[in-house]
Scaffold this motif. Structure first.
Motif, PDB file in Angstrom:
ATOM      1  N   TYR A 232       0.851  -1.191   0.000  1.00 31.37           N
ATOM      2  CA  TYR A 232       0.000   0.000   0.000  1.00 31.37           C
ATOM      3  C   TYR A 232       0.885   1.240   0.000  1.00 31.37           C
ATOM      4  O   TYR A 232       2.063   1.187   0.367  1.00 31.37           O
ATOM      5  N   GLN A 295       2.994  -1.342  -8.176  1.00 24.23           N
ATOM      6  CA  GLN A 295       1.566  -1.475  -8.470  1.00 24.23           C
ATOM      7  C   GLN A 295       0.691  -0.578  -7.595  1.00 24.23           C
ATOM      8  O   GLN A 295      -0.492  -0.410  -7.880  1.00 24.23           O
ATOM      9  N   VAL A 296       1.261   0.014  -6.518  1.00 22.34           N
ATOM     10  CA  VAL A 296       0.496   0.992  -5.725  1.00 22.34           C
ATOM     11  C   VAL A 296       1.029   2.410  -5.881  1.00 22.34           C
ATOM     12  O   VAL A 296       0.291   3.377  -5.675  1.00 22.34           O
ATOM     13  N   CYS A 331      -2.671  -2.866  -3.064  1.00 21.09           N
ATOM     14  CA  CYS A 331      -2.547  -3.992  -3.985  1.00 21.09           C
ATOM     15  C   CYS A 331      -2.554  -5.295  -3.198  1.00 21.09           C
ATOM     16  O   CYS A 331      -1.774  -5.452  -2.251  1.00 21.09           O
ATOM     17  N   THR A 383      -5.202  -4.058  -7.720  1.00 23.16           N
ATOM     18  CA  THR A 383      -4.948  -2.737  -7.142  1.00 23.16           C
ATOM     19  C   THR A 383      -6.179  -1.843  -7.229  1.00 23.16           C
ATOM     20  O   THR A 383      -6.854  -1.795  -8.260  1.00 23.16           O
ATOM     21  N   TRP A 385      -7.434   2.300  -5.962  1.00 22.50           N
ATOM     22  CA  TRP A 385      -7.037   3.569  -5.358  1.00 22.50           C
ATOM     23  C   TRP A 385      -8.281   4.391  -5.068  1.00 22.50           C
ATOM     24  O   TRP A 385      -9.235   4.400  -5.837  1.00 22.50           O
TER      25      TRP A 385
END
Length: 423
Positions: A232, A295-296, A331, A383, A385
């Motif tokens: 994260y 990926q985050v 993620c 993922t 957000w």
């Protein structure tokens, strides 16, 4: 610009996904890529990552303006040297600078030379000398194979017996091959870990958002170590003051030190940090984007990634303002049964449509007879957000059921620590 991304995992899918958003992009290739990447770029098959001459030849034929290297092994093997030697621009350090990850002994000695805060350590080639050292100390330790071991070369023995067995395995039985020709025995530090990646052009260094990885397989940080079960960003525990401290005491001295030693570092410098009671300490350096931290971090990047990478290679990073979105990203890695020891593969995958504020990054997938199947231990990084960490956690877990394959396993507590730290 025509761009080639090297690699085939979740990190590379995230890089390709972000590059695809750039107005500067003309054509995007990935070598070798994966089925998820294939939806965004043209995958290149039939060229080995070890065949630097063939990669250079491909770049010339396709008029590649920039190569972005995802994994560490090609960098450690000198791919950036081969490319730049033939006039192909590469975002990623040359072999000498990539030693910061490829040799843990080099990294520890480098930190000592440049007064970069790290744990006490000693290095050994010989089993008997390592055992003598073990018998002379009384603090908890970590044992590390010096070379590249695909994220598995760090062992945390709990007893003297375990420590001796580990050294026997690495130095005598050669369980890591050449990567274990030398070992580092270092003091085990206590505290929370933070992954701090930074863009650098060899002179200027600009940090990304701090992230936290979850290495253990099971909830509550139980089970064996893995390549990472989720991440994260940003990390509430890592304050603005800590970030400034890390830039001044770790990132800048590292970039300046490598430059002063005649091996300037261009690309992404990743510092694995431990937040101890006595301040920040460096656990390790990596010479590329982290996986699954990328990926985050990239979903929260507002500035054009291609523009940043281009500036790094040009030496003009000082001319760019790097902006980040407000909010947080989480993620969760979806892994195969048997991972990390012996992952089951070849399982059919079903994916339902996800909300627009989510991406399923492919890590271990392939297509066979037109069907998507599992091909590795870590299969996906899911993922999400949102404008705060709690919403991002809820978003990702409420959509996990949209992906399914036989034996799928994942942690249910990714980023829970962030909620506690934010209180």
């Amino acid at each position: 610009m025509n761009v080639l991304v090297i690699g085939s995992g979740g990190r590379e899918h995230a890089i390709v996904w972000k590059l695809r958003q750039s107005p500067k992009l003309k054509t995007l290739y990935a070598l070798p890529g994966n089925p998820g990447i294939a939806e965004l770029a043209e995958n290149v098959s039939g060229i080995s990552l070890d065949d630097h001459a063939a990669i250079v030849d491909f770049c010339k034929k396709k008029d590649i303006d920039l190569v972005i290297v995802g994994p560490e092994a090609p960098l450690a093997a000198g791919l950036a040297d081969a490319l730049s030697g033939e006039g192909v621009r590469c975002f990623g350090p040359k072999r000498a600078a990539a030693q910061i990850e490829a040799s843990k002994v080099f990294a520890k000695d480098f930190m000592t030379r440049h007064q970069i805060p790290t744990a006490r350590y000693a290095t050994f080639h010989q089993y008997t000398e390592a055992i003598q050292y073990l018998n002379s100390i009384n603090h908890p330790i970590v044992i590390k194979a010096s070379g590249l071991a695909a994220g598995k070369g760090v062992i945390l023995p709990e007893t003297m017996g375990e420590a001796k067995a580990t050294l026997q395995s690495i130095l005598v039985e050669k369980s890591f091959g050449e990567a274990g020709d030398e070992v580092v025995i270092e003091e085990r530090l206590m505290g929370q870990e933070v992954s701090l990646m930074a863009f650098t052009d060899g002179t200027r260094v600009i940090p990304m958002l701090p992230a936290q990885d979850h290495k253990r397989l099971l909830d509550g940080d139980e089970g064996p170590n893995t390549g990472g079960m989720g991440a994260y960003a940003p990390t509430p525990i890592f304050t603005v003051e800590m970030l400034d401290e890390a830039v001044e005491l770790v990132l800048k001295p590292t970039v300046n030190g490598l430059s002063a030693e005649g091996t300037p570092f261009v690309g992404v410098l990743y510092a694995g940090l431990m937040l101890t009671a006595n301040g920040i300490r460096v656990l390790e350096f990596n010479c590329r984007f982290g996986d699954p931290e990328t990926q985050v971090v990239l979903p929260l990047l507002e500035t054009d990634l291609l523009e940043i990478a281009d500036a790094c290679v040009n030496g003009t990073l000082a001319d760019i303002e790097i902006r980040w979105k407000n909010g947080a990203a989480v993620c969760v890695v979806l892994a195969s049964k048997g991972y990390p020891e012996k992952a089951e593969t070849g399982k059919s995958i079903m994916i339902e449509e996800l909300p627009i504020d989510m991406v399923c990054f492919h890590a271990g997938t392939k297509t066979e007879a037109g069907k998507l199947i599992t091909s590795g231990g870590r299969v996906f990084g899911l993922t999400a957000w949102q404008n705060d960490i709690e919403k991002a956690i809820n978003r990702v877990y409420s959509n996990v059921s949209k992906i399914s394959f036989e034996g799928m396993q994942y942690r249910t507590d990714i980023a829970q620590r962030a909620l506690e730290d934010a209180k």
